[in-house]
Design a protein around this motif. Structure first.
Motif, PDB file in Angstrom:
ATOM      1  N   THR A 198      22.885  56.390  37.935  1.00 19.36           N
ATOM      2  CA  THR A 198      23.433  56.582  39.282  1.00 19.36           C
ATOM      3  C   THR A 198      23.702  55.213  39.911  1.00 19.36           C
ATOM      4  OG1 THR A 198      21.319  56.511  40.468  1.00 19.36           O
ATOM      5  CG2 THR A 198      21.965  58.641  39.473  1.00 19.36           C
ATOM      6  N   PRO A 199      24.399  55.156  41.036  1.00 20.41           N
ATOM      7  CA  PRO A 199      24.650  53.861  41.696  1.00 20.41           C
ATOM      8  C   PRO A 199      23.374  53.105  42.050  1.00 20.41           C
ATOM      9  CG  PRO A 199      26.145  55.517  42.550  1.00 20.41           C
ATOM     10  CD  PRO A 199      25.177  56.243  41.668  1.00 20.41           C
ATOM     11  N   ALA A 200      22.299  53.819  42.320  1.00 27.26           N
ATOM     12  CA  ALA A 200      21.041  53.135  42.657  1.00 27.26           C
ATOM     13  C   ALA A 200      20.566  52.233  41.521  1.00 27.26           C
ATOM     14  CB  ALA A 200      19.967  54.172  42.984  1.00 27.26           C
ATOM     15  N   ASP A 201      20.959  52.551  40.311  1.00 32.72           N
ATOM     16  CA  ASP A 201      20.533  51.759  39.152  1.00 32.72           C
ATOM     17  C   ASP A 201      21.268  50.427  39.046  1.00 32.72           C
ATOM     18  OD1 ASP A 201      18.742  53.783  38.294  1.00 32.72           O
ATOM     19  OD2 ASP A 201      20.398  54.871  37.364  1.00 32.72           O
ATOM     20  N   GLY A 249      39.077  47.441  50.570  1.00 29.26           N
ATOM     21  CA  GLY A 249      39.026  48.586  49.672  1.00 29.26           C
ATOM     22  C   GLY A 249      38.155  48.315  48.461  1.00 29.26           C
ATOM     23  N   TRP A 250      38.303  47.123  47.888  1.00 34.35           N
ATOM     24  CA  TRP A 250      37.493  46.748  46.735  1.00 34.35           C
ATOM     25  C   TRP A 250      36.018  46.649  47.108  1.00 34.35           C
ATOM     26  CZ3 TRP A 250      39.119  47.183  41.992  1.00 34.35           C
ATOM     27  CH2 TRP A 250      40.474  46.990  41.673  1.00 34.35           C
ATOM     28  N   THR A 251      35.749  46.091  48.295  1.00 34.58           N
ATOM     29  CA  THR A 251      34.367  45.956  48.739  1.00 34.58           C
ATOM     30  C   THR A 251      33.698  47.312  48.905  1.00 34.58           C
ATOM     31  OG1 THR A 251      34.831  43.859  49.851  1.00 34.58           O
ATOM     32  CG2 THR A 251      32.878  45.070  50.578  1.00 34.58           C
ATOM     33  N   ALA A 252      34.411  48.245  49.525  1.00 33.48           N
ATOM     34  CA  ALA A 252      33.863  49.594  49.699  1.00 33.48           C
ATOM     35  C   ALA A 252      33.638  50.267  48.350  1.00 33.48           C
ATOM     36  CB  ALA A 252      34.797  50.435  50.566  1.00 33.48           C
ATOM     37  N   LEU A 253      34.579  50.081  47.433  1.00 35.46           N
ATOM     38  CA  LEU A 253      34.430  50.653  46.102  1.00 35.46           C
ATOM     39  C   LEU A 253      33.195  50.073  45.408  1.00 35.46           C
ATOM     40  CD1 LEU A 253      35.396  52.335  43.711  1.00 35.46           C
ATOM     41  CD2 LEU A 253      37.024  50.505  43.149  1.00 35.46           C
ATOM     42  N   GLY A 254      33.039  48.761  45.494  1.00 37.96           N
ATOM     43  CA  GLY A 254      31.885  48.124  44.866  1.00 37.96           C
ATOM     44  C   GLY A 254      30.566  48.613  45.436  1.00 37.96           C
ATOM     45  N   ARG A 255      30.499  48.714  46.743  1.00 39.51           N
ATOM     46  CA  ARG A 255      29.267  49.205  47.363  1.00 39.51           C
ATOM     47  C   ARG A 255      29.007  50.655  46.958  1.00 39.51           C
ATOM     48  NH1 ARG A 255      30.316  46.367  53.280  1.00 39.51           N
ATOM     49  NH2 ARG A 255      29.579  44.283  52.684  1.00 39.51           N
ATOM     50  N   GLY A 256      30.068  51.420  46.809  1.00 41.26           N
ATOM     51  CA  GLY A 256      29.897  52.787  46.335  1.00 41.26           C
ATOM     52  C   GLY A 256      29.357  52.842  44.918  1.00 41.26           C
ATOM     53  N   LEU A 257      29.721  51.855  44.108  1.00 43.88           N
ATOM     54  CA  LEU A 257      29.194  51.784  42.742  1.00 43.88           C
ATOM     55  C   LEU A 257      27.741  51.314  42.720  1.00 43.88           C
ATOM     56  CD1 LEU A 257      32.242  50.134  40.897  1.00 43.88           C
ATOM     57  CD2 LEU A 257      31.589  52.553  40.887  1.00 43.88           C
ATOM     58  N   GLY A 258      27.271  50.831  43.876  1.00 45.52           N
ATOM     59  CA  GLY A 258      25.884  50.387  43.977  1.00 45.52           C
ATOM     60  C   GLY A 258      25.678  48.899  43.818  1.00 45.52           C
ATOM     61  N   VAL A 259      26.769  48.147  43.575  1.00 43.18           N
ATOM     62  CA  VAL A 259      26.651  46.718  43.281  1.00 43.18           C
ATOM     63  C   VAL A 259      26.851  45.866  44.523  1.00 43.18           C
ATOM     64  CG1 VAL A 259      27.573  47.170  40.975  1.00 43.18           C
ATOM     65  CG2 VAL A 259      29.118  46.374  42.773  1.00 43.18           C
ATOM     66  N   THR A 260      26.621  44.571  44.347  1.00 41.07           N
ATOM     67  CA  THR A 260      26.992  43.582  45.353  1.00 41.07           C
ATOM     68  C   THR A 260      28.338  43.001  44.936  1.00 41.07           C
ATOM     69  OG1 THR A 260      24.675  43.026  45.758  1.00 41.07           O
ATOM     70  CG2 THR A 260      26.343  41.421  46.478  1.00 41.07           C
ATOM     71  N   PRO A 261      29.453  43.400  45.598  1.00 37.56           N
ATOM     72  CA  PRO A 261      30.780  42.913  45.196  1.00 37.56           C
ATOM     73  C   PRO A 261      30.871  41.399  45.380  1.00 37.56           C
ATOM     74  CG  PRO A 261      30.940  44.774  46.717  1.00 37.56           C
ATOM     75  CD  PRO A 261      29.523  44.305  46.746  1.00 37.56           C
ATOM     76  N   THR A 262      31.360  40.716  44.349  1.00 32.57           N
ATOM     77  CA  THR A 262      31.444  39.258  44.369  1.00 32.57           C
ATOM     78  C   THR A 262      32.856  38.822  43.995  1.00 32.57           C
ATOM     79  OG1 THR A 262      29.119  39.167  43.666  1.00 32.57           O
ATOM     80  CG2 THR A 262      30.411  37.144  43.468  1.00 32.57           C
ATOM     81  N   PRO A 263      33.684  38.447  44.986  1.00 29.54           N
ATOM     82  CA  PRO A 263      35.061  38.027  44.677  1.00 29.54           C
ATOM     83  C   PRO A 263      35.072  36.764  43.820  1.00 29.54           C
ATOM     84  CG  PRO A 263      34.808  38.510  47.021  1.00 29.54           C
ATOM     85  CD  PRO A 263      33.430  38.462  46.432  1.00 29.54           C
TER      86      PRO A 263
END
Length: 331
Positions: free
Chosen positions: A164-167, A180-194
């Motif tokens: 799950t994203p929590a993992d 949009g990318w940031t929201a997608l990344g947070r939804g995946l559970g990660v810390t988005p890093t450009p």
């Protein structure tokens, strides 16, 4: 950001005098295509096929040059170049369109398309035609077809149990910049890093980032299997891109010429899509043989998390009313 007024003024000026485009009688139209696609990738290869077939069917009328690897215009600058009259064609992403038409940002949304076949039916059907019309009228750009860039997957430098994203909490994942990318990344559970894609290999090797997400082919072309231990098949984004032509240029073509361009754009898209789909199946085995672990998480949990992030970020509220349901209902 380019305003609509500025864009339309540029388009009008371009219609009268377009630098680099020869419309004089007896001279071929000089037609440049800029793409970020690597020269060996299916995207660039499809553009070379497009060039060859168009020039064969329209001898002496159109002279096409293909510029892969962002060698003519840096990635992200092609769209304004088209709108300013400095470029004839590019492989435009839905994320670029979203910057000017946020009501159609859903086409960049995670888990909007169930798979390749669903994406193709949506983009080739009435919804895709509405999208094309909006881009033409509001952005001054003619989309002549859509092409499959691939399905994006998560790639990690170290093994991790992911269901799950929590993992994926705390994972620094390279993603393109943008809300949009940031929201997608947070939804995946990660810390988005450009980060720029050319920097990813060394960043993964050094541990500056914990992974990246892209279609499998891009990971292969960048040799990321050398600095990775795992792929998680999140399948979070089935990604179309557009064969996009400056509308003032498009409008200079005769209906017969336009038909030739459409015909060969479609054959180029079919060539790309068939090759990429085959590659995606083969690349899973390639990465496994290279020693990487390939795992499948709970996609329903990821979709729910991504949908929640789009709502909390105010992104899905900008989408055209009813469009998400129409896309979901497309069979």
């Amino acid at each position: 950001m380019i305003t609509r007024r500025t864009m339309m003024a540029a388009a009008a000026a371009f219609a009268l005098s377009a630098p680099g485009v020869a419309f004089a009688q007896g001279q071929p139209i000089q037609f440049r295509i800029s793409t970020a696609g690597a020269e060996q990738d299916w995207l660039a290869r499809s553009l070379y096929q497009f060039k060859e077939n168009v020039e064969k069917d329209l001898p002496g009328q159109i002279a096409i040059s293909v510029h892969p690897n962002s060698s003519l215009f840096r990635q992200g600058t092609e769209l304004p170049a088209i709108q300013r009259g400095n470029l004839e064609m590019s492989t435009m992403t839905t994320f670029e369109i979203e910057q000017q038409l946020p009501e159609y940002g859903i086409f960049s949304g995670g888990y909007v398309f169930r798979d390749y076949d669903h994406m193709r039916k949506v983009m080739d059907g009435p919804i895709g035609k509405e999208y094309i019309a909006a881009v033409a009228s509001k952005m001054g750009i003619q989309i002549i077809d859509f092409i499959y860039l691939g399905t994006r997957q998560v790639n990690l430098r170290q093994l991790r149990e992911v269901k799950t994203p929590a993992d994926l909490a705390g994972v620094k994942l390279r993603m393109p910049p943008g809300a949009g990318w940031t929201a997608l990344g947070r939804g995946l559970g990660v810390t988005p890093t450009p980060m720029a894609m050319p920097e990813v290999y060394l960043a993964m090797k050094s541990g500056a980032i914990d992974g990246q997400e892209n279609p499998l082919a891009l990971a292969r072309y960048n040799n990321l299997q050398e600095v990775s231990q795992q792929f998680v098949l999140t399948s979070h984004l089935v990604q179309p891109v557009a064969f996009a032509i400056a509308k003032p240029v498009w409008d200079k073509f005769t209906p017969a010429q336009q038909e030739v361009l459409r015909k060969h754009a479609r054959s180029a898209a079919e060539f790309n899509d068939k090759g990429r789909l085959t590659d995606e199946k083969e690349l899973v085995e390639f990465f496994k043989k290279a020693g990487l672990k390939v795992t499948e998480p709970d996609l329903a949990a990821f979709k729910a998390s991504v949908d929640k992030q789009y709502a909390e970020a105010g992104i899905s509220q900008k989408w055209r009313a009813g469009l998400a349901q129409r896309i979901a209902d497309t069979k």
